[in-house]
Design a protein around this motif. Sequence first.
Motif, short mmCIF file in Angstrom:
data_model
loop_
_atom_site.label_atom_id
_atom_site.label_comp_id
_atom_site.label_asym_id
_atom_site.label_seq_id
_atom_site.Cartn_x
_atom_site.Cartn_y
_atom_site.Cartn_z
N VAL A 1 -58.69 -19.50 49.71
CA VAL A 1 -57.39 -19.03 49.21
C VAL A 1 -56.41 -20.19 49.11
O VAL A 1 -55.64 -20.29 48.16
CB VAL A 1 -56.85 -17.92 50.14
CG1 VAL A 1 -55.43 -17.52 49.73
CG2 VAL A 1 -57.76 -16.71 50.12
N ASN A 2 -56.47 -21.08 50.10
CA ASN A 2 -55.62 -22.26 50.10
C ASN A 2 -55.86 -23.09 48.84
O ASN A 2 -54.92 -23.54 48.15
CB ASN A 2 -55.92 -23.09 51.36
CG ASN A 2 -55.07 -24.34 51.47
OD1 ASN A 2 -54.20 -24.59 50.64
ND2 ASN A 2 -55.34 -25.14 52.47
N ALA A 3 -57.13 -23.30 48.52
CA ALA A 3 -57.47 -24.10 47.33
C ALA A 3 -57.00 -23.42 46.05
O ALA A 3 -56.45 -24.07 45.15
CB ALA A 3 -58.98 -24.33 47.28
N MET B 1 -69.72 -23.42 59.16
CA MET B 1 -69.27 -24.78 59.48
C MET B 1 -69.57 -25.73 58.33
O MET B 1 -68.76 -26.57 57.97
CB MET B 1 -69.93 -25.26 60.77
CG MET B 1 -69.41 -26.61 61.26
SD MET B 1 -69.98 -26.99 62.93
CE MET B 1 -71.75 -27.08 62.67
N GLY B 2 -70.76 -25.58 57.74
CA GLY B 2 -71.12 -26.41 56.60
C GLY B 2 -70.19 -26.17 55.41
O GLY B 2 -69.85 -27.12 54.69
N ALA B 3 -69.76 -24.93 55.22
CA ALA B 3 -68.83 -24.63 54.13
C ALA B 3 -67.51 -25.33 54.35
O ALA B 3 -66.90 -25.84 53.41
CB ALA B 3 -68.63 -23.11 54.03
N GLY B 4 -67.07 -25.36 55.61
CA GLY B 4 -65.82 -26.06 55.91
C GLY B 4 -65.92 -27.54 55.63
O GLY B 4 -65.00 -28.15 55.08
N VAL B 5 -67.05 -28.14 56.00
CA VAL B 5 -67.26 -29.57 55.75
C VAL B 5 -67.31 -29.84 54.24
O VAL B 5 -66.70 -30.79 53.74
CB VAL B 5 -68.56 -30.05 56.43
CG1 VAL B 5 -68.88 -31.48 56.01
CG2 VAL B 5 -68.43 -29.96 57.94
N GLY C 1 -70.01 -16.66 51.50
CA GLY C 1 -70.54 -15.35 51.15
C GLY C 1 -71.89 -15.08 51.80
O GLY C 1 -72.13 -14.00 52.34
N LEU C 2 -72.76 -16.08 51.79
CA LEU C 2 -74.08 -15.93 52.42
C LEU C 2 -73.94 -15.79 53.93
O LEU C 2 -74.65 -15.00 54.56
CB LEU C 2 -74.96 -17.14 52.07
CG LEU C 2 -76.36 -17.15 52.66
CD1 LEU C 2 -77.15 -15.91 52.23
CD2 LEU C 2 -77.11 -18.42 52.26
N THR D 1 -62.71 -28.93 41.95
CA THR D 1 -63.94 -29.60 41.50
C THR D 1 -65.08 -28.59 41.52
O THR D 1 -65.00 -27.54 42.18
CB THR D 1 -64.27 -30.78 42.43
OG1 THR D 1 -64.58 -30.26 43.74
CG2 THR D 1 -63.09 -31.74 42.54
N PRO D 2 -66.18 -28.88 40.81
CA PRO D 2 -67.33 -27.97 40.84
C PRO D 2 -67.89 -27.75 42.25
O PRO D 2 -68.51 -26.72 42.50
CB PRO D 2 -68.35 -28.67 39.93
CG PRO D 2 -67.53 -29.51 39.01
CD PRO D 2 -66.36 -29.98 39.83
N ILE D 3 -67.67 -28.71 43.15
CA ILE D 3 -68.16 -28.56 44.53
C ILE D 3 -67.52 -27.35 45.19
O ILE D 3 -68.06 -26.79 46.15
CB ILE D 3 -67.87 -29.84 45.34
CG1 ILE D 3 -68.57 -31.03 44.69
CG2 ILE D 3 -68.33 -29.71 46.78
CD1 ILE D 3 -68.32 -32.35 45.39
N PHE D 4 -66.34 -26.91 44.68
CA PHE D 4 -65.64 -25.76 45.26
C PHE D 4 -66.53 -24.52 45.29
O PHE D 4 -66.42 -23.68 46.18
CB PHE D 4 -64.37 -25.49 44.46
CG PHE D 4 -63.61 -24.27 44.90
CD1 PHE D 4 -62.90 -24.27 46.09
CD2 PHE D 4 -63.62 -23.12 44.12
CE1 PHE D 4 -62.20 -23.14 46.49
CE2 PHE D 4 -62.92 -21.99 44.52
CZ PHE D 4 -62.21 -22.00 45.71
N LEU D 5 -67.43 -24.38 44.31
CA LEU D 5 -68.30 -23.21 44.25
C LEU D 5 -69.32 -23.19 45.38
O LEU D 5 -69.81 -22.13 45.78
CB LEU D 5 -69.03 -23.16 42.90
CG LEU D 5 -68.14 -23.02 41.67
CD1 LEU D 5 -68.98 -23.09 40.40
CD2 LEU D 5 -67.36 -21.71 41.73
N LEU D 6 -69.64 -24.38 45.93
CA LEU D 6 -70.63 -24.45 47.01
C LEU D 6 -70.12 -23.80 48.29
O LEU D 6 -70.81 -22.94 48.85
CB LEU D 6 -71.04 -25.91 47.24
CG LEU D 6 -72.08 -26.15 48.35
CD1 LEU D 6 -73.36 -25.38 48.05
CD2 LEU D 6 -72.38 -27.64 48.49
N PRO D 7 -68.92 -24.16 48.80
CA PRO D 7 -68.45 -23.45 50.00
C PRO D 7 -68.21 -21.97 49.78
O PRO D 7 -68.39 -21.17 50.71
CB PRO D 7 -67.14 -24.19 50.35
CG PRO D 7 -66.75 -24.93 49.13
CD PRO D 7 -68.03 -25.27 48.44
#
Length: 325
Positions: free
Chosen positions: A292-294, A157-161, A317-318, A306-312
């Motif tokens: 995949v959408n992004a 859920m956090g990854a989606g946000v 993965g985790l 943006t670099p934030i993309f690596l966070l979700p």
Amino acid sequence: MIVIQNVGPSSPVRIRRLWMKRILWGVLFGLMVLIYGSHAPLITLTKVDGQVPFNPSSCVVMIELSKLLISVATLVLTGGTSALRAPPPLRRVAPYAVPAVLYAVNNNLVVLMQAYMDPSSYQVLSNLKIASTALLYSLCLGKRLWPSQWLALGLLMGAGVCHSYSSLDLGDHKRAEAEEGPRLYITARGLFLVLVYCCVSGLAAVYTEKVLKSQKLPLSLQNFYLYGFGVAINGLSSFSFVAGEKSFLEGYSGVVWAIIAGQAANGLLMSVVLKHGSGITRLFVISCSMLVNALLSWAILGLQLTPIFLLPVSMIGLAAYLYYR
């Protein structure tokens, strides 16, 4: 002396079958993620002067009709048409009407909510359906989730946000805000509708899984009942509320038909997941499809990541590791 082949838990045959099953589920998962993730970029490609040229409700009807026709063809090819020669008991088919009603309600809620919030707020808050689905999955199906699995779903859920947040345009808009008011907003009624939407979405997924697993019927026959009601209910909704707008097939192009084919295939594949797997897998499919959408939006539409993309990406993965380890 009688020699008994090694057929125990660690036999080569059993290990080979286990790996084949994992590979098939992996292919199924990857295909669903690709179709889900390509949905929004394909819709963007259909736009003319910033507007969708076709009737969205007619598209939903065509998707349901495609799934119904494929289910009928599967029944014919597998020799299961004998089940359709006599009217089935009402007790058997009535449960399949409930998911169709729930999904129709959700489709209308998505449209209704836009009047009470901006699209970005909806994109962020709709991730709450992960929590609602997990809670209903545990309560209604009696599935016990371990603390690590709850943590995994929280990360999902956090990854989606985070992904939704990274897609917001949060640059310096002080001048625009002074002239036009705040860009992000949500009313109390909008927040209530989001909560209803998330609960209905979770209930529809959990109830569909319960029906598919509780009845010992061929999946193609269950899909026939499920999508038969889907065509009827969405057809009534389409012809009742949009009769004065675009004609039924107006604005259809090759890309629109590709969207219909993809979403029909995805619906049938999701039935396989709910019948033989778990509804939680659906949540991972939806979350991975955001990535995949992004990527497709970057490759096809030229949108910037943006670099934030690596966070979700890391959080998903985790979450997968914690849930399925």
